[in-house]
Structures are given as structure tokens and as C-alpha cells.
Scaffold this motif. Sequence first.
Motif, PDB file in Angstrom:
ATOM      1  N   ALA A 127     -16.396  76.356 -46.452  1.00  0.00           N
ATOM      2  CA  ALA A 127     -17.774  76.556 -46.913  1.00  0.00           C
ATOM      3  C   ALA A 127     -18.387  75.216 -47.308  1.00  0.00           C
ATOM      4  CB  ALA A 127     -17.796  77.507 -48.100  1.00  0.00           C
ATOM      5  N   PHE A 128     -19.688  75.105 -47.162  1.00  0.00           N
ATOM      6  CA  PHE A 128     -20.410  73.889 -47.515  1.00  0.00           C
ATOM      7  C   PHE A 128     -21.603  74.255 -48.373  1.00  0.00           C
ATOM      8  CE2 PHE A 128     -21.687  75.442 -43.344  1.00  0.00           C
ATOM      9  CZ  PHE A 128     -23.062  75.573 -43.480  1.00  0.00           C
ATOM     10  N   ASP A 129     -22.127  73.272 -49.084  1.00  0.00           N
ATOM     11  CA  ASP A 129     -23.291  73.484 -49.941  1.00  0.00           C
ATOM     12  C   ASP A 129     -24.536  72.957 -49.260  1.00  0.00           C
ATOM     13  OD1 ASP A 129     -21.853  74.634 -52.024  1.00  0.00           O
ATOM     14  OD2 ASP A 129     -21.493  72.701 -53.008  1.00  0.00           O
ATOM     15  N   VAL A 130     -25.630  73.687 -49.398  1.00  0.00           N
ATOM     16  CA  VAL A 130     -26.936  73.206 -48.957  1.00  0.00           C
ATOM     17  C   VAL A 130     -27.808  73.048 -50.199  1.00  0.00           C
ATOM     18  CG1 VAL A 130     -28.999  73.661 -47.588  1.00  0.00           C
ATOM     19  CG2 VAL A 130     -26.743  74.279 -46.688  1.00  0.00           C
ATOM     20  N   ILE A 131     -28.250  71.833 -50.440  1.00  0.00           N
ATOM     21  CA  ILE A 131     -29.097  71.513 -51.585  1.00  0.00           C
ATOM     22  C   ILE A 131     -30.391  70.952 -51.026  1.00  0.00           C
ATOM     23  CG2 ILE A 131     -29.292  70.196 -53.717  1.00  0.00           C
ATOM     24  CD1 ILE A 131     -26.199  69.996 -53.683  1.00  0.00           C
ATOM     25  N   MET A 144     -22.015  81.178 -43.862  1.00  0.00           N
ATOM     26  CA  MET A 144     -22.482  79.956 -43.220  1.00  0.00           C
ATOM     27  C   MET A 144     -21.352  79.261 -42.471  1.00  0.00           C
ATOM     28  SD  MET A 144     -25.269  78.243 -45.838  1.00  0.00           S
ATOM     29  CE  MET A 144     -24.097  77.926 -47.149  1.00  0.00           C
ATOM     30  N   ALA A 145     -20.155  79.248 -43.074  1.00  0.00           N
ATOM     31  CA  ALA A 145     -19.027  78.591 -42.415  1.00  0.00           C
ATOM     32  C   ALA A 145     -18.665  79.291 -41.112  1.00  0.00           C
ATOM     33  CB  ALA A 145     -17.829  78.547 -43.357  1.00  0.00           C
ATOM     34  N   GLU A 146     -18.845  80.631 -41.089  1.00  0.00           N
ATOM     35  CA  GLU A 146     -18.538  81.382 -39.870  1.00  0.00           C
ATOM     36  C   GLU A 146     -19.452  80.963 -38.729  1.00  0.00           C
ATOM     37  OE1 GLU A 146     -19.011  82.662 -42.833  1.00  0.00           O
ATOM     38  OE2 GLU A 146     -17.108  83.609 -43.379  1.00  0.00           O
ATOM     39  N   ASP A 147     -20.732  80.773 -39.025  1.00  0.00           N
ATOM     40  CA  ASP A 147     -21.682  80.337 -38.001  1.00  0.00           C
ATOM     41  C   ASP A 147     -21.336  78.952 -37.482  1.00  0.00           C
ATOM     42  OD1 ASP A 147     -23.086  82.695 -38.327  1.00  0.00           O
ATOM     43  OD2 ASP A 147     -24.506  81.840 -39.756  1.00  0.00           O
ATOM     44  N   LEU A 148     -20.896  78.075 -38.389  1.00  0.00           N
ATOM     45  CA  LEU A 148     -20.529  76.720 -37.981  1.00  0.00           C
ATOM     46  C   LEU A 148     -19.285  76.755 -37.089  1.00  0.00           C
ATOM     47  CD1 LEU A 148     -20.935  73.681 -38.100  1.00  0.00           C
ATOM     48  CD2 LEU A 148     -19.697  73.660 -40.281  1.00  0.00           C
ATOM     49  N   ARG A 149     -18.312  77.574 -37.461  1.00  0.00           N
ATOM     50  CA  ARG A 149     -17.113  77.685 -36.634  1.00  0.00           C
ATOM     51  C   ARG A 149     -17.452  78.221 -35.246  1.00  0.00           C
ATOM     52  NH1 ARG A 149     -14.245  78.741 -41.676  1.00  0.00           N
ATOM     53  NH2 ARG A 149     -14.967  80.898 -41.669  1.00  0.00           N
ATOM     54  N   ALA A 150     -18.366  79.187 -35.205  1.00  0.00           N
ATOM     55  CA  ALA A 150     -18.769  79.751 -33.911  1.00  0.00           C
ATOM     56  C   ALA A 150     -19.431  78.682 -33.038  1.00  0.00           C
ATOM     57  CB  ALA A 150     -19.722  80.925 -34.137  1.00  0.00           C
ATOM     58  N   ARG A 151     -20.247  77.818 -33.650  1.00  0.00           N
ATOM     59  CA  ARG A 151     -20.924  76.768 -32.894  1.00  0.00           C
ATOM     60  C   ARG A 151     -19.923  75.730 -32.362  1.00  0.00           C
ATOM     61  NH1 ARG A 151     -26.274  75.009 -32.149  1.00  0.00           N
ATOM     62  NH2 ARG A 151     -26.670  77.195 -32.648  1.00  0.00           N
ATOM     63  N   GLU A 154     -27.609  72.065 -36.388  1.00  0.00           N
ATOM     64  CA  GLU A 154     -28.079  73.036 -35.399  1.00  0.00           C
ATOM     65  C   GLU A 154     -28.009  74.456 -35.953  1.00  0.00           C
ATOM     66  OE1 GLU A 154     -25.526  72.200 -32.133  1.00  0.00           O
ATOM     67  OE2 GLU A 154     -26.621  70.392 -31.503  1.00  0.00           O
ATOM     68  N   VAL A 155     -27.009  74.703 -36.800  1.00  0.00           N
ATOM     69  CA  VAL A 155     -26.842  76.030 -37.397  1.00  0.00           C
ATOM     70  C   VAL A 155     -27.827  76.235 -38.547  1.00  0.00           C
ATOM     71  CG1 VAL A 155     -25.254  77.480 -38.740  1.00  0.00           C
ATOM     72  CG2 VAL A 155     -24.433  76.272 -36.708  1.00  0.00           C
ATOM     73  N   GLN A 156     -27.998  75.195 -39.371  1.00  0.00           N
ATOM     74  CA  GLN A 156     -28.909  75.248 -40.518  1.00  0.00           C
ATOM     75  C   GLN A 156     -30.158  74.442 -40.177  1.00  0.00           C
ATOM     76  OE1 GLN A 156     -28.323  76.814 -43.682  1.00  0.00           O
ATOM     77  NE2 GLN A 156     -26.664  77.829 -42.579  1.00  0.00           N
ATOM     78  N   LYS A 157     -31.169  75.116 -39.674  1.00  0.00           N
ATOM     79  CA  LYS A 157     -32.341  74.433 -39.125  1.00  0.00           C
ATOM     80  C   LYS A 157     -33.113  73.621 -40.163  1.00  0.00           C
ATOM     81  CE  LYS A 157     -31.748  76.190 -34.987  1.00  0.00           C
ATOM     82  NZ  LYS A 157     -31.292  75.350 -33.860  1.00  0.00           N
ATOM     83  N   ASN A 158     -33.020  73.997 -41.435  1.00  0.00           N
ATOM     84  CA  ASN A 158     -33.772  73.284 -42.473  1.00  0.00           C
ATOM     85  C   ASN A 158     -33.071  72.015 -42.932  1.00  0.00           C
ATOM     86  OD1 ASN A 158     -31.750  75.067 -43.687  1.00  0.00           O
ATOM     87  ND2 ASN A 158     -32.559  74.359 -45.654  1.00  0.00           N
ATOM     88  N   VAL A 159     -31.817  71.811 -42.539  1.00  0.00           N
ATOM     89  CA  VAL A 159     -31.046  70.656 -43.000  1.00  0.00           C
ATOM     90  C   VAL A 159     -31.430  69.413 -42.204  1.00  0.00           C
ATOM     91  CG1 VAL A 159     -28.726  69.648 -43.066  1.00  0.00           C
ATOM     92  CG2 VAL A 159     -29.111  71.969 -43.916  1.00  0.00           C
TER      93      VAL A 159
END
Length: 281
Positions: free
Chosen positions: A23-27, A1-8, A52-57
Amino acid sequence: MAEDLRARLKNCLSNDELKLIRAFDVIGDIAIVKLPEPLLPKKHLIGKALMEVQKNVKTVLNQVSPVKGEFRTRELEVIAGENRTETTYRESGCDFKVDLAKAYFSPRLATERLRVARLVKPGEVVVNLFAGVGSYSIIIAKHSQAARIYSIDINPHAFEYMQTNIRINKVGDRVVAIHGDAREVVEKELAGRADRVLMPLPELSRDFFDVALKTLKPTGGVIHFYDYGEEPDIFGPSTAFVRIKAAERGFEATILGARRIRSYATRCYHIVLDVGLKPVG
């Protein structure tokens, strides 16, 4: 997940700044990040990118203080999305409602919670000394045939959410929520009652190991002892501690299992010992 965020963020942050993205937590529909000070001027940009990376957040929180205090809470700041800290999280077929600013909860313990639940034998009485919002206790109820799970926490907010989660998951016939200090609760109500005791709060496990021993039935049982272990001898000090303290109370301790749960700091790990106890003589 952190890799996708860095790419964005690669066109918005410098290479040195990108290296600070962890890394981050999604709860549920909330994400929690811990941004180092150099990234704070760009916290809203980072929060928006994460959504934008985590559409459900729907909300991004930055943790601005360590977990601290008797109630194990942390200061959280909304940096993107909806202004709230309450969410519903699903794990191992169970739903948990939690306010992340009022009660501690970590999704990184999901594997450990299910592992412990699968060790519980039919008919066992389980006592959870530090139950939080009820995650261990409810997953045990759903994934074992335990007769009763006593679920204790001193934090009144965690206790309220625990009660809610017991109702949501329909396990009120076996999970008993108790608000109070574990030492006082065991002394008054639960001494000698348990086949199995959980201590999922490594900061307090050593201080409450005598309480866990007192909770066990006179014939003995199992304690899940959570602690911190440092390299090079990750399990040695914890093993020595439980054996010495058990012997002082007239028990023989056998290490049934030992595992690293997650990295806590450099060369330091959150660990668990599954300890079998039986009375000597």
C-alpha cells in the motif's frame, strides 16, 4: 489502490516482485511508496505505473529512510513526475500545505484527527504538544467550539507550514502556533492552562507524560496519550504506565477510551488512550 497498481504492472514484474508491492499513501497530488530493495532497479517503472493508476498524482516519491531525528523527517527520492516534495492536502474540510521532506505528515490519521476534534467540548482550552504542520489543531478549530488551541512544534519548517495553514483555514483567532520544545514552552507559558492535551507522537509520549500532566488545569482534564501496543496485551502496558505516572503526580487516571489506530509492525499497533485525570483528594 495497491491491487490496481499490481494489475498495471503484471506484464512488467514477476509474480514474486508483484507480491512485494505494498500500500502507498497519496497526499494531495504526491504519492509516497516504500519500495523494498529487490524492486529498486524498477523504481521508475513502478512510479510511472502508479501515476497512470492514480490520475491526480503528479509526483511519486520513494521513502529511502525511516522517519528519524528530532524533527521527524525522512529521506525521499523522486522516482516519477515533477521534482518536488511540497503539496496541498485536503482533509475534513481543511487544506494543509506541507513539504513532505521537511515535516512529517500522514493521511492515515485522518479518522483519528476528526474523532478527537468531535470530543472537544465548547469553551475548552486545548494544548497540542507535538503539532507538526497543525493538522490536529486546525481540524479541532474547524469542528469544535474550543476557546483556544495552543499548537507547539520544535521543527522550524513544520512551524512555518503551521502558520501558513492557520492562515489558509482562517482559524488564527483560536489556534496559536508556538515554535519550541514542548517541555520548555509549557514550563514558561502553558502550565495549568489546558482542559485537554494531545500527544500525537508515540515515540515521545512516555517521555513527555509529566509535561502533559503539568499542562492540565489544577482541576484535571483529558490527555490523549499515543503509544505503541503489542499483542497479546495491546493496551495493558500503556494503561499501567499512565496510571502509575499520574498517581506519582497526584492524579487519578481513568481510561475513557482505548483504540487501535493502525498496524505499525507485526503484532504491534499505533494506539491511543483517552485518559481522564482528576486530582486525588
